[in-house]
Design a protein around this motif. Structure first.
Motif, mmCIF file in Angstrom:
data_model
loop_
_atom_site.group_PDB
_atom_site.id
_atom_site.type_symbol
_atom_site.label_atom_id
_atom_site.label_comp_id
_atom_site.label_asym_id
_atom_site.label_seq_id
_atom_site.Cartn_x
_atom_site.Cartn_y
_atom_site.Cartn_z
ATOM 1 N N GLU A 2 58.231 47.658 37.039
ATOM 2 C CA GLU A 2 59.209 47.066 36.076
ATOM 3 C C GLU A 2 59.237 47.095 34.815
ATOM 4 O O GLU A 2 58.179 46.972 34.050
ATOM 5 N N ASN A 3 60.283 47.355 33.989
ATOM 6 C CA ASN A 3 60.298 47.702 32.722
ATOM 7 C C ASN A 3 60.231 46.303 31.743
ATOM 8 O O ASN A 3 60.107 46.412 30.568
ATOM 9 N N LYS A 4 60.111 45.214 32.622
ATOM 10 C CA LYS A 4 59.889 44.066 31.574
ATOM 11 C C LYS A 4 58.567 43.382 31.774
ATOM 12 O O LYS A 4 58.449 42.321 31.136
ATOM 13 N N GLN A 5 57.808 44.254 32.278
ATOM 14 C CA GLN A 5 56.335 43.751 32.121
ATOM 15 C C GLN A 5 55.898 43.608 30.844
ATOM 16 O O GLN A 5 56.102 44.299 30.191
ATOM 17 N N LYS A 6 54.823 42.554 30.880
ATOM 18 C CA LYS A 6 54.013 42.472 29.482
ATOM 19 C C LYS A 6 52.782 42.776 29.709
ATOM 20 O O LYS A 6 52.000 42.341 30.635
ATOM 21 N N VAL A 7 52.457 43.735 28.739
ATOM 22 C CA VAL A 7 50.847 44.123 28.521
ATOM 23 C C VAL A 7 50.161 43.610 27.319
ATOM 24 O O VAL A 7 50.789 43.740 26.480
ATOM 25 N N VAL A 8 48.936 43.136 27.515
ATOM 26 C CA VAL A 8 48.061 42.467 26.544
ATOM 27 C C VAL A 8 46.939 43.440 26.498
ATOM 28 O O VAL A 8 45.922 43.344 27.486
ATOM 29 N N PHE A 9 46.513 43.983 25.338
ATOM 30 C CA PHE A 9 45.262 44.817 25.394
ATOM 31 C C PHE A 9 44.257 43.750 24.777
ATOM 32 O O PHE A 9 44.402 43.251 23.550
ATOM 33 N N MET A 70 46.660 42.712 32.202
ATOM 34 C CA MET A 70 45.583 42.503 30.743
ATOM 35 C C MET A 70 44.770 43.719 30.839
ATOM 36 O O MET A 70 44.045 43.831 31.856
ATOM 37 N N ILE A 71 44.457 44.274 29.799
ATOM 38 C CA ILE A 71 43.830 45.424 29.788
ATOM 39 C C ILE A 71 42.440 45.344 29.012
ATOM 40 O O ILE A 71 42.532 44.848 27.792
ATOM 41 N N LEU A 72 41.461 45.234 29.509
ATOM 42 C CA LEU A 72 40.195 44.835 28.790
ATOM 43 C C LEU A 72 39.499 46.223 27.994
ATOM 44 O O LEU A 72 39.327 47.028 28.903
ATOM 45 N N ALA A 73 39.661 46.070 26.820
ATOM 46 C CA ALA A 73 39.190 47.244 25.875
ATOM 47 C C ALA A 73 38.219 46.988 24.868
ATOM 48 O O ALA A 73 38.068 47.502 23.938
ATOM 49 N N MET A 74 37.529 45.886 24.959
ATOM 50 C CA MET A 74 36.351 45.541 24.051
ATOM 51 C C MET A 74 35.174 46.392 24.215
ATOM 52 O O MET A 74 35.202 47.209 25.126
ATOM 53 N N LYS A 75 34.250 46.334 23.533
ATOM 54 C CA LYS A 75 33.042 47.186 23.758
ATOM 55 C C LYS A 75 32.441 46.336 24.884
ATOM 56 O O LYS A 75 32.385 45.247 25.099
#
Length: 281
Positions: A2-9, A70-75
């Protein structure tokens, strides 16, 4: 998707930037759908906002609670603190995607203390130019739909395959660290070019095209690498002379040992993190 999805890095390093760039270039998401947060580097956040038009936030709680992905992209070394700090805002309807090397999906779900879908990914640094080789594996609560979402997302930065999570250590040793092995080879070729008297600019062009051409041959040919090698190795010729020196230095054995050691190290780091997490329970 869905193009309304919200993504948080959660994390704003080079991999987060590569993914953001790919997602926007392929129009998988609009800038307004993407938010980046990190622990302290406001300069980095400002740069990403200005470059890509994405959101930053002053209200981490609302942003995380409203996130679909939610994309976990920390060290990886910061995973315990980073995940612990966001877990009160995570709920079971969300999809968590982790690009943290060596961090098991069970470690993440244990830290979050929530039955949430987790997909683990191992891309490599070629993601910055859309040429990553990414492997995905699914956590206990992830569905086929979750995997499809992750697959679509990582396709924006290269090719994607799916493996059992136990195989991600091997993927890390092979393709995750793989670009560095190629760069190391090119370093040696450049030093050799200098020693045999080639001008640096000319040598670089020749080396890069040689690497690119060989990779394209491997990609398009149905022949095995050993066959392609033999076809350019004339008896008594220059290539044979060079290959014999590589054999004397056990070149293939060294590369095999390199990949095995990197694989083992990934496993060691993951195990250390698992033990560290368990000791905090």
């Amino acid at each position: 998707m869905e193009n309304k999805q919200k993504v948080v890095f959660v994390g704003a390093g080079s991999m987060a930037e590569a993914m953001i760039s790919g997602m926007l270039q392929k129009e998988l998401f609009a800038p307004s759908q993407i938010t980046v947060i990190n622990r302290s580097n406001t300069e980095r956040i400002d740069y990403l906002q200005m470059t890509y038009g994405i959101h930053t936030t002053q209200n981490k709680e609302i942003t995380l609670k409203n996130a679909d992905i939610m994309i976990l992209a920390m060290k990886p070394k910061d995973v315990v603190e980073g995940v612990t700090n966001i877990r009160e805002f995570v709920n079971s309807r969300q999809l968590i995607i982790s690009v943290l090397a060596g961090v098991a999906t069970t470690t993440i779900t244990d830290l979050l203390q929530t039955k949430v879908a987790v997909i683990r990914a191992m891309p490599n640094t070629s993601a910055t130019i859309g040429k990553s080789a990414t492997a995905l594996s699914v956590g206990k609560y992830a569905t086929e739909e979750d995997l499809n979402i992750a697959h679509q997302l990582f396709t924006t930065i290269g090719i994607v395959t799916t493996v059992a999570e136990k195989d991600l250590h091997a993927v890390t040793g092979l393709s995750g660290s793989g670009p560095a092995y190629v760069y190391y080879l090119v370093e040696a070729m450049e030093k050799a070019a200098d020693e045999i008297g080639l001008e640096k600019k000319i040598a670089k062009e020749l080396i890069l095209q040689t690497i690119i051409g060989a990779a394209e041959m491997l990609k398009t040919s149905t022949k095995q690498p050993a066959i392609l090698r033999r076809e350019v190795t004339s008896p008594g010729g220059t290539t044979e002379a060079g290959i014999k020196v590589l054999e004397q230095f056990h070149y293939q054995e060294a590369m095999i040992s390199c990949i095995k050691r990197a694989t083992t190290r990934s496993s060691e780091l993951g195990e250390a993190l698992t033990q560290s997490t368990a000791s905090q329970d």
